[in-house]
Design an enzyme around this catalytic site. Structure first.
Site, mmCIF file in Angstrom:
data_model
loop_
_atom_site.group_PDB
_atom_site.id
_atom_site.type_symbol
_atom_site.label_atom_id
_atom_site.label_comp_id
_atom_site.label_asym_id
_atom_site.label_seq_id
_atom_site.Cartn_x
_atom_site.Cartn_y
_atom_site.Cartn_z
ATOM 1 N N GLN A 1 -1.151 22.361 24.109
ATOM 2 C CA GLN A 1 -2.416 21.638 24.275
ATOM 3 C C GLN A 1 -2.914 21.800 25.718
ATOM 4 O O GLN A 1 -2.205 21.498 26.668
ATOM 5 C CB GLN A 1 -2.188 20.152 23.942
ATOM 6 C CG GLN A 1 -3.440 19.338 23.830
ATOM 7 C CD GLN A 1 -4.348 19.765 22.676
ATOM 8 O OE1 GLN A 1 -3.910 19.916 21.558
ATOM 9 N NE2 GLN A 1 -5.612 19.986 22.978
ATOM 10 N N ASP B 1 -3.526 29.869 18.188
ATOM 11 C CA ASP B 1 -4.777 29.539 18.890
ATOM 12 C C ASP B 1 -5.563 30.811 19.227
ATOM 13 O O ASP B 1 -6.718 30.745 19.635
ATOM 14 C CB ASP B 1 -4.457 28.807 20.207
ATOM 15 C CG ASP B 1 -4.813 27.335 20.155
ATOM 16 O OD1 ASP B 1 -5.606 26.953 19.270
ATOM 17 O OD2 ASP B 1 -4.293 26.582 20.998
ATOM 18 N N LYS C 1 -4.027 16.947 14.710
ATOM 19 C CA LYS C 1 -3.353 18.163 14.222
ATOM 20 C C LYS C 1 -2.176 17.804 13.320
ATOM 21 O O LYS C 1 -1.907 18.479 12.324
ATOM 22 C CB LYS C 1 -2.901 19.025 15.412
ATOM 23 C CG LYS C 1 -4.053 19.842 15.977
ATOM 24 C CD LYS C 1 -3.825 20.377 17.364
ATOM 25 C CE LYS C 1 -5.139 20.918 17.910
ATOM 26 N NZ LYS C 1 -5.170 21.069 19.356
#
Ligand code: NAP
Length: 282
Positions: free
Chosen positions: A94, A117, A50
């Site tokens: 995460q 997300d 990322k």
């Protein structure tokens, strides 16, 4: 029939190039903060990739690598601080979090305007009613692939294997909004093989190597393999028995080089979207 390969790697590169160009036109760099708790090696790899994507797209990125013993309060305090930062447009925690931390509470704490997300119930609700601000990254990436290859789900029978909140459910919703006739299968579906074999567009997101065999693929079907599994030799592979499925399909995604790179590109696209909104309204 020999299937056309859907090149997720090439499309992701194109998408990121577009994101870079749009990001350059903004008065400041889009900012993404990634929080990693504990030392899960797979998560570490994702976080590193990322960071690389952010560099490619001209974003500002910050990584918070917290020890496994981090408390819920410490994590929530960090999320609150990042929610208040004007230079941070997207916050990504995460997953999975180490045992003892309440994932749901943490995801709820993220400002929906920074939920790149697309996991917050506010954004899931927007997606459900067909007015999403952010695209759920993996299913959104699949839809981009279909668009790129002129595959229109309208009027098609779309069968989704897997019903997770991250992939299966939002995938089904996006196909439904694109006017597909959607069937969802899961571990309690008794006739999954027959349903899969009836699909014009088959999406597999289960996580079981060798699950999708040739008898589950209709002649001419579009086969999208979302899974990222490791086979006995430790090699990255999907759910689909690639060679035999490719012999029947019209289009098929490889693993690796299919949906994976698109998921990452969609995260960049969502961060750009968040930055545009923040630049306009904050
Ligand atoms: P998950 O949360 O474990 O969900 C798996 C789903 O598959 C569940 O809905 C489960 O049904 C269903 N299932 C399990 N066994 C089945 C069977 N034998 N037949 C039919 N359905 C079955 O997994 P996930 O997070 O959705 O991920 C799925 C796969 O996609 C994994 O390989 C993951 O690594 C991969 N993935 C890839 C990307 C990417 O960027 N390419 C992103 C996310 C995930 P129940 O609900 O009944 O348990």
């Amino acid at each position: 029939m020999a299937a056309t390969l859907i090149d997720g790697k090439a499309l992701a590169a194109k998408l990121k190039q577009n994101v870079l160009e749009e990001a350059r036109a903004l008065p400041r760099k889009p900012g993404l903060a990634v929080i990693l708790v504990g030392d899960d090696p797979a998560s570490r790899v994702y976080v590193t990739s990322k960071r690389k994507d952010c560099e490619e797209c001209g974003f500002h990125s910050e990584e918070y690598a917290l020890p496994a013993g981090t408390t819920q309060k410490q994590l929530l305090d960090l999320v609150a601080e990042l929610n208040g930062r004007k230079d941070i447009d997207g916050i990504l925690v995460q997953l999975p979090l180490p045992k003892g931390l309440d994932e749901r509470e943490v995801l709820l704490a993220i400002d929906p305007a920074k939920d790149v997300d697309c996991f917050h119930p506010y954004n899931v609700g927007q997606l459900t009613i067909g007015t999403p601000v952010f695209q759920p990254c993996t299913p959104g990436g699949v839809m981009e692939m279909l668009r790129e290859y002129d595959i229109d789900p309208a009027g098609k029978r779309c069968v989704v294997l897997g019903r997770s909140n991250i992939v299966g459910k939002p995938m089904a919703l996006l196909l439904l909004h694109a006017n597909g006739t959607v069937v969802m299968c899961h571990s309690k579906t008794p006739d999954m093989k027959e349903l899969a074999a009836s699909a014009d567009i088959l999406v597999s997101a289960v996580g079981k190597t060798g699950l999708v065999t040739a008898d589950m693929v209709k002649e001419g079907a579009v086969v999208i393999d979302v899974a990222m599994n490791r086979n006995n030799a430790g090699k990255l592979c999907g759910d689909v028995c690639f060679e035999e499925a490719a012999a029947k399909a019209s289009y098929i995604t490889p693993v690796p080089g299919g949906v994976g790179p698109m998921t990452r590109a969609m995260l960049m696209k969502n961060t750009l979207t968040a930055a545009k909104l923040h630049v306009l309204y904050l």
